[in-house]
Structures are given as C-alpha cells and as structure tokens.
Design an enzyme around this catalytic site. Structure first.
Site, short mmCIF file in Angstrom:
data_model
loop_
_atom_site.label_atom_id
_atom_site.label_comp_id
_atom_site.label_asym_id
_atom_site.label_seq_id
_atom_site.Cartn_x
_atom_site.Cartn_y
_atom_site.Cartn_z
N VAL A 1 -34.66 -4.43 -22.36
CA VAL A 1 -34.76 -6.33 -22.34
C VAL A 1 -34.36 -6.75 -23.34
CG1 VAL A 1 -36.21 -8.38 -21.26
CG2 VAL A 1 -35.96 -6.17 -19.98
N THR B 1 -25.63 -15.55 -25.64
CA THR B 1 -27.25 -15.87 -25.64
C THR B 1 -27.42 -16.61 -26.14
OG1 THR B 1 -28.04 -13.72 -26.18
CG2 THR B 1 -29.55 -15.84 -26.06
#
Lengths: 181, 140
Positions: B30, B1
């Site tokens: 999510v 990320t």
C-alpha cells in the site's frame, strides 16, 4: 488569487476538477465534491494511475488505495490494497460513514465493501494484462525486491532472503515515473 | 494518482485521494495515498494538502500533514509545499514527488522535486475567478 470555494488537484486531471466543481455548484458538500472528483478519475482511469486496469502487481492484479478526510471533524475513511471493487474512494467514504475505524485493507476491505453494497468485479483490463505480460517477458524488470535470490535485477521470483548477497539495489534512476501513487 | 482538496465558501476543507499504486508492486503493498497525513490531509482550521509520487518514500515523511501544519503556523501554501518536499529531499535527493497545498482563504500552491525528466508539475485549479478548471504548472 485567494477566493472560495476552491478545488485543486494533482496532475492535469481536468474532468476530475470539473466534476468536483459541478458538485459544489449543485449544492453538494465539500466531502461530496472531493469524492465526486476522485471518483471521476476512477471512472476515467486517469493516466493509468487511478482506477481499475492499471499498475498491476507482481501477480498481474490491480489493487486500489484511497482515502477521504473531513477537515471539520477530522474524520477519515481509507482503504488499501482493495481488490475487485472499482469505486475505491466510495468505499473509503463508507469506512468513514459506517464504521468507527479509519483504515480497512486487503481482502477484508473487499468483503466490507460488498456488505456495504459495492459491486465486486474484475479490476484487470487489457492495459494491465499487457503491462504484466511485458514485465514477465523482461524477466520481471523493474521490481521492488532487494537482498534476495535469485538476483532480482536479473530474474523473476519466487525469491528467498539472501542475507549474504549485498548486490546493489537497482539504481533508483530506472524508477518509472508513471508508476507512482 | 489523484489527490484533491476542496474548500467550501465557509472554509470547510475536505481532502481525498485515489490510486492504483505502484506498477509491479509486491502484492499487499500500500502506498502513501490512503494514509491520512501522507497522501492527503485536511484541517478546516488551517487548510489542506495532497501528495503524489513515490509513495514508499513519501509516506515516511507525512508531507501532507507537515504542509497543513506549516500553513497553520502562517506559511503561505507554496512555501508549505516546498518545505514538505525539501524535508524528503534531504534523505532521498532524487525522489519522485509533488505536493499541492491550499489554505482556508483560498490561497493555493504546489512544489515538486526536480529530477531527470521531471522539472515541472501540472495541477488543476477551479475557483470563482476561473469558474472552470485551469491548468497550472510549477517549476520544480
């Protein structure tokens, strides 16, 4: 140490930092720069944790999450579980700029993105397919299921709730640090 | 990320994240990255922060918002990041996670939670002094 402008990003993603800095040097806004930097990582699939072709879900599909925030106006645009569109941070910016919403998720986020002109394409790649098939061959280990049957620490699903079974959750220790947000 | 904060010459702060999330996640899951205040937060009156790690856990604590608010109240970036991490550590001692923080004058810092195999966190910084990306590492 303190001087402006400043670009800072997580991990060793050097090209992302360069892309953001170049955008600033070329007169781009800070929003342009932060979008450009994250988009660079989407293109390069930074360490497999950004962009298409990484982190497949239980169905082998890669899905994307992204956000962008304007610290002057507190405007935010975000997408979650975005499918079949590679430029997630671009779609997040479109949410911010072309809607009054903040957060659009799932299949409908993909339709919104397509309407906004983003290309729809398959997000799987050799890496995600290899990761997924290896996972299937190892009885779907590790996974994020608990208190279900069959025993998620031993087999794949489909799973059903099993209020009775209180087998201990996978020891957190086997958490795979490459699987992160 | 990737989580990124950019602060312009005029102190305008922007933040962004992008990720493909957790591997073998349940479809529809999510993480923290797209949640404002969790994955990242920007406030030109205080600064910006971004988080990375086990999003299922980190999002429950809104670490980026907390870090920015601590900087609003005068904390230095590193201290703000450390507080955000320690807030999570109290409930999940071996969570995997890190936070980067920057204030509106260009000060920056980072913090992470030490766990087996994760004792240093790398992050990139560019400013007029370096004029090119420089790798920094913080000990967790």
């Amino acid at each position: 140490q303190a001087s402006l402008p400043l670009v800072i990003n997580t991990w060793h993603f050097e090209n992302a930092a360069s892309a953001a800095w170049s955008s600033l040097q070329m007169g781009g806004s800070v929003l342009d720069a932060v979008e450009r930097g994250c988009a660079q990582c989407e293109l390069e699939q930074c360490d497999g944790s950004v962009g298409f072709g990484g982190s497949p879900d239980e169905r082998g599909e890669s899905t994307l999450d992204a956000m962008i925030m304007n610290g002057n106006t507190m405007e935010v645009g975000a997408v979650g579980d975005l499918r079949r569109v590679k430029n997630a941070v671009g779609v997040a910016r479109a949410v911010m700029e072309y809607t009054e919403h903040t957060f659009i998720v799932g299949e409908s986020a993909t339709i919104f993105a397509q309407n906004m002109g983003f290309k729809s394409e398959d997000l799987s790649a050799n890496q995600s397919i290899a990761i997924f098939s290896k996972w299937l061959q190892s009885n779907c280990q590790p996974n994020y299921r608990k208190h279900v049957f069959p025993d998620p620490s031993k087999s794949c699903g489909p799973y059903k709730p099993n209020a009775k079974s209180r087998q201990p959750k996978h020891p957190k220790g086997n958490f795979d640090p490459s699987s992160h947000d | 990320t990737i989580g990124m904060i950019v602060i312009g010459k005029n102190g305008h702060v922007a933040a962004a994240t992008s990720t493909n999330g957790a591997t073998h996640k349940i479809p529809g899951r999510v993480g923290d990255s797209p949640v404002a205040g969790a994955g990242a937060y920007a406030d030109s009156t205080a600064g910006g922060a971004a988080a990375t790690g086990d999003g299922d856990i980190m999002m429950r604590f809104l670490p980026s918002f907390l870090a920015v608010d601590l900087m609003r109240n005068g904390a230095q970036p590193t201290a703000a990041c450390e507080m955000a991490i320690s807030r999570i550590k109290k409930y999940y001692p071996d969570f995997f996670g890190a936070v980067i923080c920057a204030n509106t004058t260009g000060g920056y810092g980072a913090a992470c939670n030490k766990r087996p195999g994760f004792s240093q966190f790398p992050f990139m910084v560019v400013n007029p002094q370096t004029n090119k990306p420089q790798l920094h590492k913080v000990d967790c």
